[in-house]
Design an enzyme around this catalytic site. Structure first.
Site, PDB file in Angstrom:
ATOM      1  N   CYS A 138      -0.612   3.991   2.248  1.00  0.00           N
ATOM      2  CA  CYS A 138      -0.292   3.713   3.756  1.00  0.00           C
ATOM      3  C   CYS A 138       1.126   4.066   3.940  1.00  0.00           C
ATOM      4  CB  CYS A 138      -0.647   2.367   4.025  1.00  0.00           C
ATOM      5  SG  CYS A 138      -2.237   1.728   3.680  1.00  0.00           S
ATOM      6  N   ASP A 139       2.047   3.444   3.172  1.00  0.00           N
ATOM      7  CA  ASP A 139       3.493   3.472   3.672  1.00  0.00           C
ATOM      8  C   ASP A 139       4.416   4.284   2.608  1.00  0.00           C
ATOM      9  OD1 ASP A 139       2.735   1.486   5.689  1.00  0.00           O
ATOM     10  OD2 ASP A 139       2.898   0.069   4.143  1.00  0.00           O
ATOM     11  N   CYS A 161       0.880  -1.077   0.051  1.00  0.00           N
ATOM     12  CA  CYS A 161       0.050  -0.059   0.033  1.00  0.00           C
ATOM     13  C   CYS A 161       0.825   1.180  -0.189  1.00  0.00           C
ATOM     14  CB  CYS A 161      -0.859   0.049   1.342  1.00  0.00           C
ATOM     15  SG  CYS A 161      -2.122   1.578   1.309  1.00  0.00           S
TER      16      CYS A 161
END
Length: 306
Positions: free
Chosen positions: A136-137, A133
Site C-alpha cells: 500500500c505505502d 502494508c
C-alpha cells in the site's frame, strides 16, 4: 423487520456488496460499525485505488463508497454486531444496543486488523511514516531508508517488496533466526540492500512531529540501545481477522480467517457469505476486497432467487 440481505462491516468489501445488492433490488441493511469505512477510514493517502489519478484520502474514499451504496437504497446503521445466530433461517443478529435483526442471507465483511507493537510513538506516526502494508505505502518511500519489524513470512515478503523501491531495508527481529520459509529466507539473504539486526526490538519511533526521522533500537541480549536514521517503519508481525463473532458457527482456518468455497464467497452455512480481509489473508488490498464484495452480492442474489 426481516431483511433479504444483512451486511456486517462497511469497508470496501461491505460497501461494494451493499451497492450491488441495492442495485439488484434486495434493499440491503449494512451495519457500519463504530469505525465507519473500516481500516481505510484511518488511512491517509490512497494512491493505488483505480480511478483516482492523484490519489484519494482514505476517509474520503470510504465516505463516498457509503454514500454511493445509500444512493441506490442501502439502509445503514452505525452500530456493531455483538452476536450472530446462523443455525437456522431466517438468520438472527443482535447489535450492540441489544436490538435483534433477522435476514434471509448475511454477508460478513468485518475485515482484519494489523497487529501492532503497542508503542505510543508508533500510534502517533501511523500514516506519517509508520505503516503495516508495504504494498500500500511502499511507493511513498522510494529511494529512502526504511525498517521492517518482524521475522515471519509477512516481514520477509515486505522486506523483499520494499527492496525494489527503497534505498535500504533494515529488518528488525527479536530472535537470531527467522520464522519465514527457508526459500524466502534465502532470497532475502541474497539481497545486498537488506541488512538484518538480530536479537533486536523497536523501542521508539522518532520523528519531528510531522513524519518519521528515525528509530531507537534495543539489543534484547545486552540491553544496549542505538538510534538509526530512517524515513519509514513497516510493522509486519501479522494480522488478526475480526471473526470472534462467528467462531463456533462458521468454519475458520487455524489463524481465524473465514473459510470459503473455492472461487466463491460461500461459507459452510448456505446463505452466509464472507468477503474482504476477513477471508483473504494473502492480498489484503482495498481493490481485492471490493472485488470479493461484488462476488458476495452476486452469490447472495442467486441464493435468494433459488
Amino acid at each position: 423487520m426481516e431483511q433479504k440481505v444483512l451486511i456486517i462491516g462497511s469497508g470496501p468489501a461491505g460497501c461494494t456488496a451493499a451497492l450491488y445488492c441495492a442495485r439488484f433490488g434486495l434493499e440491503p441493511l449494512m451495519f457500519l460499525g463504530r469505525q465507519e469505512g473500516g481500516q481505510l477510514s484511518i488511512t491517509t493517502d490512497v494512491e493505488n485505488y483505480p480511478g483516482f489519478i492523484d490519489g484519494v484520502l482514505g476517509p474520503d474514499l470510504m465516505s463516498n463508497m457509503i454514500k454511493q451504496a445509500q444512493r441506490f437504497g442501502t439502509k445503514t446503521i452505525a452500530r456493531d454486531i455483538k452476536k450472530i445466530c446462523v443455525d437456522k433461517r431466517p438468520f438472527a443478529v443482535i447489535d450492540d444496543t441489544d436490538e435483534k435483526h433477522s435476514a434471509q442471507s448475511i454477508i460478513i465483511t468485518t475485515g482484519a486488523q494489523a497487529k501492532w507493537l503497542g508503542l505510543e510513538s508508533e500510534k502517533r506516526y501511523l500514516g506519517f511514516g509508520v505503516s503495516s502494508c508495504a504494498t500500500c505505502d511502499g511507493f511513498f518511500f522510494k529511494d529512502q531508508d526504511v525498517i521492517v519489524v518482524g521475522g515471519g513470512n509477512t516481514a520477509v515478503e515486505e522486506a523483499l517488496y520494499l527492496n525494489g523501491l527503497v534505498r535500504s531495508v533494515t529488518l528488525i527481529h527479536r530472535r537470531n533466526t527467522l520464522r519465514a520459509e527457508k526459500i524466502m529466507q534465502e532470497r532475502l539473504f541474497r539481497e545486498k540492500k537488506v541488512r538484518i539486526l538480530w536479537n533486536s526490538v523497536l523501542k521508539e519511533v522518532i520523528g519531528d512531529g510531522k513524519s518519521v526521522t528515525g528509530a531507537r533500537i534495543a539489543d534484547v541480549t545486552s540491553g544496549d540501545e542505538r538510534e538509526i536514521n530512517v524515513q519509514g517503519i513497516f510493522i509486519a508481525i501479522g494480522h488478526s481477522p475480526n471473526t470472534s463473532l462467528v467462531k463456533g458457527q462458521i468454519n475458520c482456518d487455524s489463524e481465524g480467517y473465514i473459510l470459503t468455497k473455492a472461487n466463491s464467497t460461500q461459507t459452510n452455512i448456505p446463505g452466509v457469505f464472507a468477503a474482504g480481509d476477513v477471508q483473504d489473508k494473502i492480498f489484503r488490498q482495498a481493490v481485492t476486497a471490493a472485488g470479493t464484495g461484488c462476488m458476495a452480492a452476486i452469490e447472495a442474489e442467486k441464493f435468494l432467487s433459488s
